[in-house]
Design a protein around this motif. Structure first.
Motif, short mmCIF file in Angstrom:
data_model
loop_
_atom_site.label_atom_id
_atom_site.label_comp_id
_atom_site.label_asym_id
_atom_site.label_seq_id
_atom_site.Cartn_x
_atom_site.Cartn_y
_atom_site.Cartn_z
N GLU A 40 -36.27 -13.52 3.53
CA GLU A 40 -35.56 -14.79 3.66
C GLU A 40 -34.09 -14.61 4.00
O GLU A 40 -33.48 -15.48 4.59
CB GLU A 40 -35.71 -15.60 2.37
N GLU A 41 -33.53 -13.49 3.61
CA GLU A 41 -32.13 -13.23 3.92
C GLU A 41 -31.98 -11.79 4.40
O GLU A 41 -32.87 -10.98 4.25
CB GLU A 41 -31.23 -13.50 2.72
N GLU A 42 -30.83 -11.49 5.00
CA GLU A 42 -30.58 -10.16 5.52
C GLU A 42 -30.62 -9.14 4.39
O GLU A 42 -29.96 -9.30 3.37
CB GLU A 42 -29.20 -10.15 6.19
N ALA A 43 -31.40 -8.12 4.58
CA ALA A 43 -31.62 -7.12 3.53
C ALA A 43 -30.45 -6.15 3.39
O ALA A 43 -29.85 -5.74 4.37
CB ALA A 43 -32.90 -6.35 3.82
N ASP A 44 -30.17 -5.80 2.15
CA ASP A 44 -29.15 -4.82 1.83
C ASP A 44 -29.79 -3.45 1.56
O ASP A 44 -29.10 -2.46 1.43
CB ASP A 44 -28.39 -5.30 0.59
N ASN A 45 -31.12 -3.43 1.51
CA ASN A 45 -31.86 -2.22 1.21
C ASN A 45 -31.87 -1.26 2.40
O ASN A 45 -32.13 -1.67 3.53
CB ASN A 45 -33.30 -2.60 0.82
N ILE A 46 -31.59 -0.01 2.13
CA ILE A 46 -31.67 1.03 3.16
C ILE A 46 -33.02 1.69 3.02
O ILE A 46 -33.40 2.12 1.94
CB ILE A 46 -30.55 2.07 2.98
N VAL A 47 -33.77 1.75 4.12
CA VAL A 47 -35.08 2.42 4.09
C VAL A 47 -34.97 3.74 4.84
O VAL A 47 -34.15 3.91 5.73
CB VAL A 47 -36.21 1.54 4.68
N SER A 48 -35.82 4.67 4.45
CA SER A 48 -35.82 5.98 5.10
C SER A 48 -37.17 6.21 5.77
O SER A 48 -38.13 5.49 5.51
CB SER A 48 -35.51 7.08 4.08
#
Length: 161
Positions: free
Chosen positions: A103-111
């Motif tokens: 729903e909103e821009e993610a702050d999570n960093i994925v690898s």
């Protein structure tokens, strides 16, 4: 005996904190997100490689109804690079994403997934030099690793065969 595996990485709050070549690389990875074909997961990933000749090669995830026949953005970029510029070393890879379901821009960093980590390790071993890894969240948070091999400790490689 207990042992630890650890490595250092840099955390950045925004792209302006990066050196110019990495800023350009991240821009290319963001463009690659738009090239993604992800009608099933709605999770669009873009990757971009900076090569030793200055070229940037993009890749995006390409899903398939016959799951798991899709291919990740990192491996698309690695395959394109080795096909078009087989003699060039990979200096760095930038990876980012957009999740349509969020729903909103993610702050999570994925690898990268396990297969992509193994593929990056293979590329590192083949060229006999490290590949820097820049991981970015859609909101702009960034992690920079100096060596893709850090993503896969205790790795299985060609030297094990």
């Amino acid at each position: 005996m207990k042992c630890n595996v650890s490595f250092e990485y840099e955390l950045f709050g925004n792209v302006q904190e990066l050196e110019g070549s990495l800023q350009k690389l991240l821009t290319a990875a963001k463009e690659a997100v738009g090239l993604s074909y992800a009608p099933y997961s709605k999770f669009h990933v873009g990757a971009a490689l900076l090569l030793s000749n200055g070229e940037i090669v993009k890749g995006s995830n390409q899903e398939n109804a016959s799951s798991p026949a899709g291919i990740c953005a990192e491996r698309v970029a690695l395959s394109a690079s080795s096909s078009v510029f087989p003699q060039e070393k990979i200096i760095a890879i930038a990876i980012t994403y957009h999740n349509e379901s969020a729903e909103e821009e993610a702050d999570n960093i994925v690898s990268p997934c396990g297969i992509c980590r193994q593929s990056l390790l293979e590329a590192t071993d083949r060229q006999q030099s490290p590949i820097r890894v820049l991981l970015a969240s859609p909101s702009g948070k960034l992690i920079l690793l100096e060596n893709a091999a850090h993503l896969l400790p205790l790795a299985f490689s060609a030297s094990d065969l």
